[in-house]
Write a protein that holds these residues in place. Structure first.
Motif, PDB file in Angstrom:
ATOM      1  N   GLY A 172       0.777  -1.227   0.000  1.00 17.68           N
ATOM      2  CA  GLY A 172       0.000   0.000   0.000  1.00 17.68           C
ATOM      3  C   GLY A 172       0.805   1.271   0.000  1.00 17.68           C
ATOM      4  O   GLY A 172       0.287   2.344  -0.344  1.00 17.68           O
ATOM      5  N   HIS A 173       2.084   1.195   0.379  1.00 25.57           N
ATOM      6  CA  HIS A 173       2.889   2.425   0.482  1.00 25.57           C
ATOM      7  C   HIS A 173       4.316   2.163   0.010  1.00 25.57           C
ATOM      8  O   HIS A 173       5.286   2.619   0.620  1.00 25.57           O
ATOM      9  CB  HIS A 173       2.884   2.917   1.931  1.00 25.57           C
ATOM     10  N   LEU A 174       4.430   1.410  -1.098  1.00 25.56           N
ATOM     11  CA  LEU A 174       5.743   1.026  -1.617  1.00 25.56           C
ATOM     12  C   LEU A 174       6.368   2.186  -2.381  1.00 25.56           C
ATOM     13  O   LEU A 174       5.873   2.598  -3.430  1.00 25.56           O
ATOM     14  CB  LEU A 174       5.605  -0.194  -2.523  1.00 25.56           C
ATOM     15  N   LYS A 175       7.447   2.717  -1.848  1.00 23.64           N
ATOM     16  CA  LYS A 175       8.198   3.796  -2.489  1.00 23.64           C
ATOM     17  C   LYS A 175       9.635   3.724  -2.002  1.00 23.64           C
ATOM     18  O   LYS A 175       9.961   2.968  -1.073  1.00 23.64           O
ATOM     19  CB  LYS A 175       7.585   5.155  -2.151  1.00 23.64           C
ATOM     20  N   SER A 176      10.513   4.500  -2.608  1.00 23.07           N
ATOM     21  CA  SER A 176      11.944   4.376  -2.327  1.00 23.07           C
ATOM     22  C   SER A 176      12.298   4.715  -0.884  1.00 23.07           C
ATOM     23  O   SER A 176      13.248   4.163  -0.329  1.00 23.07           O
ATOM     24  CB  SER A 176      12.754   5.261  -3.281  1.00 23.07           C
TER      25      SER A 176
ATOM     26  N   VAL B 249       1.045   5.940  -1.287  1.00 27.70           N
ATOM     27  CA  VAL B 249       1.430   5.832  -2.693  1.00 27.70           C
ATOM     28  C   VAL B 249       0.397   5.091  -3.531  1.00 27.70           C
ATOM     29  O   VAL B 249       0.140   5.455  -4.682  1.00 27.70           O
ATOM     30  CB  VAL B 249       2.812   5.136  -2.799  1.00 27.70           C
ATOM     31  N   ALA B 250      -0.216   4.049  -2.969  1.00 28.31           N
ATOM     32  CA  ALA B 250      -1.183   3.269  -3.747  1.00 28.31           C
ATOM     33  C   ALA B 250      -2.319   4.137  -4.274  1.00 28.31           C
ATOM     34  O   ALA B 250      -2.881   3.863  -5.336  1.00 28.31           O
ATOM     35  CB  ALA B 250      -1.750   2.134  -2.887  1.00 28.31           C
ATOM     36  N   TYR B 251      -2.633   5.199  -3.537  1.00 28.46           N
ATOM     37  CA  TYR B 251      -3.742   6.067  -3.936  1.00 28.46           C
ATOM     38  C   TYR B 251      -3.312   7.145  -4.938  1.00 28.46           C
ATOM     39  O   TYR B 251      -4.084   8.019  -5.274  1.00 28.46           O
ATOM     40  CB  TYR B 251      -4.363   6.705  -2.693  1.00 28.46           C
ATOM     41  N   LYS B 252      -2.063   7.078  -5.413  1.00 22.57           N
ATOM     42  CA  LYS B 252      -1.618   7.915  -6.528  1.00 22.57           C
ATOM     43  C   LYS B 252      -1.745   7.158  -7.856  1.00 22.57           C
ATOM     44  O   LYS B 252      -1.425   7.698  -8.918  1.00 22.57           O
ATOM     45  CB  LYS B 252      -0.148   8.327  -6.340  1.00 22.57           C
TER      46      LYS B 252
ATOM     47  N   LYS C 117      -3.528  -5.316  -8.510  1.00 20.15           N
ATOM     48  CA  LYS C 117      -2.374  -4.911  -9.312  1.00 20.15           C
ATOM     49  C   LYS C 117      -1.871  -3.510  -8.946  1.00 20.15           C
ATOM     50  O   LYS C 117      -0.912  -3.025  -9.568  1.00 20.15           O
ATOM     51  CB  LYS C 117      -2.738  -4.935 -10.801  1.00 20.15           C
ATOM     52  N   THR C 118      -2.470  -2.873  -7.948  1.00 17.99           N
ATOM     53  CA  THR C 118      -2.047  -1.513  -7.599  1.00 17.99           C
ATOM     54  C   THR C 118      -0.653  -1.505  -6.988  1.00 17.99           C
ATOM     55  O   THR C 118       0.168  -0.639  -7.297  1.00 17.99           O
ATOM     56  CB  THR C 118      -3.062  -0.873  -6.633  1.00 17.99           C
ATOM     57  N   ASP C 119      -0.348  -2.470  -6.121  1.00 20.58           N
ATOM     58  CA  ASP C 119       1.009  -2.568  -5.570  1.00 20.58           C
ATOM     59  C   ASP C 119       2.026  -2.859  -6.673  1.00 20.58           C
ATOM     60  O   ASP C 119       3.194  -2.469  -6.571  1.00 20.58           O
ATOM     61  CB  ASP C 119       1.078  -3.652  -4.497  1.00 20.58           C
ATOM     62  N   VAL C 120       1.597  -3.565  -7.718  1.00 20.75           N
ATOM     63  CA  VAL C 120       2.489  -3.821  -8.857  1.00 20.75           C
ATOM     64  C   VAL C 120       2.782  -2.511  -9.576  1.00 20.75           C
ATOM     65  O   VAL C 120       3.910  -2.279 -10.032  1.00 20.75           O
ATOM     66  CB  VAL C 120       1.865  -4.845  -9.825  1.00 20.75           C
ATOM     67  N   TRP C 121       1.783  -1.640  -9.682  1.00 20.14           N
ATOM     68  CA  TRP C 121       2.008  -0.311 -10.273  1.00 20.14           C
ATOM     69  C   TRP C 121       3.068   0.440  -9.470  1.00 20.14           C
ATOM     70  O   TRP C 121       3.966   1.068 -10.041  1.00 20.14           O
ATOM     71  CB  TRP C 121       0.697   0.471 -10.297  1.00 20.14           C
ATOM     72  N   CYS C 122       2.985   0.376  -8.143  1.00 22.49           N
ATOM     73  CA  CYS C 122       3.978   1.033  -7.294  1.00 22.49           C
ATOM     74  C   CYS C 122       5.372   0.458  -7.543  1.00 22.49           C
ATOM     75  O   CYS C 122       6.369   1.192  -7.566  1.00 22.49           O
ATOM     76  CB  CYS C 122       3.601   0.871  -5.821  1.00 22.49           C
TER      77      CYS C 122
ATOM     78  N   CYS D  48       4.830  -3.002 -15.575  1.00 25.99           N
ATOM     79  CA  CYS D  48       4.244  -3.013 -14.233  1.00 25.99           C
ATOM     80  C   CYS D  48       3.426  -1.759 -13.958  1.00 25.99           C
ATOM     81  O   CYS D  48       2.451  -1.812 -13.201  1.00 25.99           O
ATOM     82  CB  CYS D  48       5.340  -3.152 -13.175  1.00 25.99           C
ATOM     83  N   CYS D  49       3.823  -0.616 -14.535  1.00 26.71           N
ATOM     84  CA  CYS D  49       3.076   0.614 -14.238  1.00 26.71           C
ATOM     85  C   CYS D  49       2.213   1.046 -15.424  1.00 26.71           C
ATOM     86  O   CYS D  49       1.869   2.218 -15.574  1.00 26.71           O
ATOM     87  CB  CYS D  49       4.004   1.735 -13.796  1.00 26.71           C
ATOM     88  N   GLU D  50       1.872   0.075 -16.263  1.00 23.95           N
ATOM     89  CA  GLU D  50       0.935   0.333 -17.354  1.00 23.95           C
ATOM     90  C   GLU D  50      -0.385   0.855 -16.785  1.00 23.95           C
ATOM     91  O   GLU D  50      -0.922   0.338 -15.818  1.00 23.95           O
ATOM     92  CB  GLU D  50       0.696  -0.978 -18.119  1.00 23.95           C
ATOM     93  N   TRP D  51      -0.906   1.925 -17.393  1.00 26.45           N
ATOM     94  CA  TRP D  51      -2.135   2.538 -16.898  1.00 26.45           C
ATOM     95  C   TRP D  51      -3.349   1.635 -17.089  1.00 26.45           C
ATOM     96  O   TRP D  51      -4.251   1.621 -16.258  1.00 26.45           O
ATOM     97  CB  TRP D  51      -2.358   3.875 -17.608  1.00 26.45           C
ATOM     98  N   ASN D  52      -3.388   0.896 -18.169  1.00 24.63           N
ATOM     99  CA  ASN D  52      -4.503  -0.012 -18.423  1.00 24.63           C
ATOM    100  C   ASN D  52      -4.322  -1.256 -17.549  1.00 24.63           C
ATOM    101  O   ASN D  52      -3.396  -2.037 -17.740  1.00 24.63           O
ATOM    102  CB  ASN D  52      -4.528  -0.403 -19.909  1.00 24.63           C
ATOM    103  N   ILE D  53      -5.217  -1.441 -16.577  1.00 21.64           N
ATOM    104  CA  ILE D  53      -5.055  -2.533 -15.621  1.00 21.64           C
ATOM    105  C   ILE D  53      -5.065  -3.890 -16.307  1.00 21.64           C
ATOM    106  O   ILE D  53      -4.326  -4.801 -15.920  1.00 21.64           O
ATOM    107  CB  ILE D  53      -6.155  -2.463 -14.540  1.00 21.64           C
TER     108      ILE D  53
END
Length: 637
Positions: free
Chosen positions: A452-456, A488-491, A504-509, A578-583
C-alpha cells in the motif's frame, strides 16, 4: 427430411431464446447500474455492447462464464453508494457470485436469499447495519463463501448459516453481533467472529479454529485458553440461599439504622472527609471509571511490566523507560509522523515511529493486526519488534537499517567522491523488493493492498545493502482519509481516475519504483496531497521513458553499467509493464517476479526487442533496440 427440419427449428428456437435472454440480462444490468447512487465507475456498461464475449469481460466488474453468460459481479473498491437491488439481480438467472466489498453501501443487509443458487457473497468493508434475519440464508444450499466483516451488523448470528452444508468460509469480524455463536458443524469451515459482542461458550464444532478468530468478545472454551465455568443450580439450594440472604439483609439494615442514630451527623461528615484526604490516589469518579474501563480491555502485560507489546520472541524485551533513557536521534518526519533512532543501553539500536493517524482503529483490531504483522518473517521485510497503543497515537518499534533508505541513496546529497549505487547493487535491490512484495501477497491474501505504500523511502538497506520493505500492511489501520491523502497506492491511475484500487495496484507502485531507480528521477506526484492529478504522473512517466526511448534514460550516478545495458533495458521494460495505466494490460506480480528473476548483471548478445512482448503492455515505440542509445546523463530536475 422431417427430422432435419425439426433440428433446424429446434436450433433456431434455442438461439432466439438465448438472444432474448442476453438482451434481458443487459436490460437488467443497466437497470441495476442506474439504481446505484454513484455509478460513475461503470461508464463502460453500454447497452449496445455485450457484457461478455464468451469468457472475456467487456464491461467493468462483470464476471463471465465460459458460455458467455453473466456469472457474477465484482464491483469492489469503486466508492459505490445507495442500495443493492436484489430484485433486479435475481432476474439474471446465471449469477452465482456477487462482490460489493470496499464500497460505501449502507442500510440493512440485501436479501441475498432471492438468488437461491448464489455461491459467494462479499459485502465486507461497507456501512451495512441492523439485524440480519435468522432465516436470511435459508435454503441457499450452494453457498460456499460469506464475507460480512467490517460493517455495523448487530443482533444474533443467523442460525440459517449453520444449515449451509458446503460453506467453507465465513467472515463476520468487526461488527456488533451479540449473543451466543450457533452450532456450526460443517467440515472444513473457516470462520472469523473477532471483535463483536458475542458471549458464552464456543461451539464444539469450532474448537479447531484459530483462537484469533474469537478475540475481542466475551467467549470461553476451546480454542481459547479460558475455560467455561459450568454452574449447577439446584432449586432447593437456591431457595435456601435466597432466604438466608434476605434474613442477613434485614439484620444488616437494622444495625445500620441503630448506628446512624448513635452517630452525630457532623462527626460522620468529618470522618468521611478525613478518610478521603488520606487517600494517596485522590482520584475522582471519572478517573475511576476510565481506569476500570482500561483494566477491562488492556491485554495481559508482558513479564517486564512495561506497556510495550512485543510481537517477536527473538528480541530481548525492554520497556518505555528503556527507550526514554536511550540516546535518541531524529531520523525524519514523514506523512504519518516522526521517526527516531534509539540506541538502547543494553541492546541494539531500534527505530521508534510515531503514528497519529490511526485514531479510528479499535484497540482489539489494532492488537490483532499488529500481531499478524509481527508474525511475518522474510529476508526482505523490516521486522516489527513491538508496538505501543494509545488512543491519540501509536508507536511501532522496528529494527534499525544501517544504510538508510533507497531514496537517500538515489536523491540525497553526497560527498564529492562518494559513489552512487552501482548497477549490480540496484538490480539486487529490485530483486529483493519483488521477493518481499511477493511474500506479502502470499501472507496477506485478504488485503487488496498487501503493501500500500511502496516507495523508495520505504525501502531500507541493511549493512550489506540488502533491501528491507518498511511501512507495509498498514492500510487496514490507517485513517482512511489520511491514507488516501498520502499513501502511494492512492496515486495510482485506477484510484485517481476511478476511486478504486486492485490487486495490481502494488504492482504499479513496483513499476514506478523500478523507473525511479533506473533513471534517478523522483516521482514528483508523490509529493502532492490527495489525488496527484493524472497529468502529473503521466507526464513524469512519459518524460522518463516513453518520450526518451532515443536518448537520455539511465542515471549518470549508476556505475558498473558496462556490458549490462541490455539487462538494464530489460528492467526498464519490466518497469513499464508493471506501471501500465490499463489494468488489463498491466502485468500481475507473478509475471513481474519471473521476469525480474531472469535478469543478470551482465547480459548476453541477444535480441532484447521481444522481451516485453507478454501482453504487449508497453509502448510500440519500444519495439526495437534501435530506438535506444544507452547514453548516461544527469537526471533532469
Amino acid at each position: 427430411m422431417n427430422s432435419k427440419i425439426w433440428l433446424v427449428v429446434h436450433v433456431l428456437f434455442v438461439f432466439s431464446t438465448t438472444v432474448l435472454s442476453d438482451d434481458t440480462d443487459i436490460t437488467n444490468l443497466i437497470a441495476f447500474k442506474n439504481s446505484l447512487g454513484n455509478p460513475k465507475p461503470l461508464t463502460d456498461w453500454n447497452p449496445d455492447v455485450e457484457p461478455c464475449n464468451l469468457d472475456k469481460e467487456n464491461w467493468t466488474g462483470i464476471i463471465c462464464g465460459k458460455d458467455g453468460s453473466v456469472f457474477g459481479l465484482q464491483l469492489e473498491n469503486m466508492g459505490l453508494t445507495g442500495t443493492i437491488n436484489m430484485d433486479i439481480l435475481a432476474e439474471i438467472s446465471s449469477i452465482r457470485t456477487l462482490s460489493f466489498a470496499n464500497n460505501n453501501f449502507g442500510g440493512v443487509m440485501p436479501d441475498v436469499k432471492k438468488i437461491v443458487l448464489l455461491r459467494n457473497i462479499y459485502l465486507s468493508n461497507n456501512n451495512f447495519s441492523g439485524v440480519i434475519g435468522d432465516d436470511a440464508f435459508a435454503g441457499m444450499n450452494s453457498m460456499k463463501k460469506v464475507e460480512l466483516q467490517n460493517n455495523k451488523f448487530s443482533g444474533r448470528i443467523p442460525g440459517s448459516l449453520t444449515g449451509l452444508s458446503i460453506l467453507v468460509d465465513l467472515q463476520m469480524q468487526d461488527n456488533e453481533f451479540e449473543g451466543e455463536i450457533p452450532d456450526f458443524e460443517q467440515t472444513g469451515l473457516k470462520v472469523n467472529f473477532a471483535n463483536n459482542k458475542l458471549t458464552g461458550p464456543i461451539p464444539r464444532g469450532l474448537k479447531n479454529q484459530d483462537a484469533s478468530s474469537f478475540a475481542g468478545n466475551n467467549l470461553c472454551g476451546e480454542p481459547l485458553k479460558n475455560s467455561c465455568k459450568i454452574k449447577k443450580k439446584h432449586k432447593k439450594a437456591f431457595i435456601i440461599a435466597a432466604i438466608a440472604i434476605g434474613v442477613l439483609a434485614i439484620i444488616l439494615l437494622s444495625l445500620l439504622i441503630l448506628r446512624a442514630r448513635r452517630t452525630p451527623k457532623n462527626n460522620y461528615k468529618y470522618h468521611q472527609t478525613t478518610k478521603l484526604n488520606n487517600n494517596p490516589y485522590k482520584t475522582n469518579a471519572n478517573e475511576i471509571q476510565m481506569h476500570h474501563h482500561e483494566e477491562e480491555k488492556t491485554p495481559k502485560r508482558t513479564e517486564n511490566g512495561g506497556k510495550l507489546q512485543f510481537v517477536r520472541d527473538d528480541r530481548e524485551p525492554f520497556d518505555l523507560q528503556d527507550l526514554l533513557r536511550a540516546s535518541a536521534e531524529v531520523l525524519g518526519s514523514g506523512s504519518f509522523g516522526s521517526s527516531y533512532k534509539a540506541a538502547l543501553v543494553d541492546g541494539p539500536a531500534v527505530v521508534v515511529k510515531r503514528f497519529r493517524e490511526m485514531t479510528n482503529v479499535r484497540k482489539e483490531e489494532f492488537y490483532t493486526h499488529m500481531t499478524k504483522l509481527g508474525s511475518l518473517s522474510h529476508p526482505n521485510l523490516l521486522p516489527l519488534v513491538a508496538f505501543y497503543y494509545k488512543k491519540e497515537e501509536k508507536l511501532l518499534i522496528t529494527d534499525f537499517a544501517e544504510n538508510g533508505s533507497l531514496a537517500s541513496h538515489l536523491h540525497g546529497n553526497r560527498k564529492p567522491n562518494e559513489p552512487g549505487l552501482d548497477w549490480p547493487t540496484r538490480l539486487n535491490i529490485i530483486k529483493g523488493v519483488a521477493q518481499g512484495l511477493d511474500y506479502l501477497y502470499k501472507e496477506l491474501p485478504h488485503l487488496t493492498l498487501p503493501h500500500g505504500h511502496l516507495k523508495s523511502s520505504n525501502v531500507l538497506l541493511d549493512s550489506t545493502f540488502n533491501p528491507l520493505l518498511a511501512d507495509y500492511g498498514l492500510i487496514p489501520i490507517i485513517n482512511k482519509q489520511h491514507g488516501q491523502e498520502f499513501m502511494v497506492a492512492y496515486k495510482s491511475p485506477e484510484f485517481t481516475q476511478h476511486d478504486r484500487t486492485t490487486a495490481k495496484t502494488d504492482v504499479w507502485c513496483l513499476g514506478i519504483l523500478i523507473l525511479e531507480m533506473l533513471t534517478g528521477k523522483f516521482p514528483a506526484n508523490y509529493l502532492k496531497q490527495g489525488k496527484g492529478g493524472s497529468s502529473d504522473l503521466e507526464t513524469w512517466v512519459n518524460s522518463v521513458v516513453r518520450e526518451e526511448w532515443t536518448g537520455e534514460v539511465f542515471d549518470k550516478k549508476m556505475k558498473g553499467t558496462k556490458n549490462g545495458e541490455g539487462e538494464m533495458l530489460k528492467l526498464l521494460k519490466i518497469g513499464m509493464c508493471c506501471c501500465e495505466w490499463n489494468i488489463d494490460r498491466r502485468w500481475d506480480l507473478k509475471v513481474a517476479m519471473e521476469k525480474i528473476g531472469e535478469l543478470k548483471e551482465i547480459g548476453d548478445d541477444e535480441d532484447y526487442s521481444s522481451y516485453a512482448s507478454d501482453g504487449d503492455a508497453y509502448s510500440s515505440r519500444a519495439a526495437t533496440d534501435d530506438d535506444f542509445s544507452f547514453s548516461v546523463v544527469d537526471p533532469k530536475p
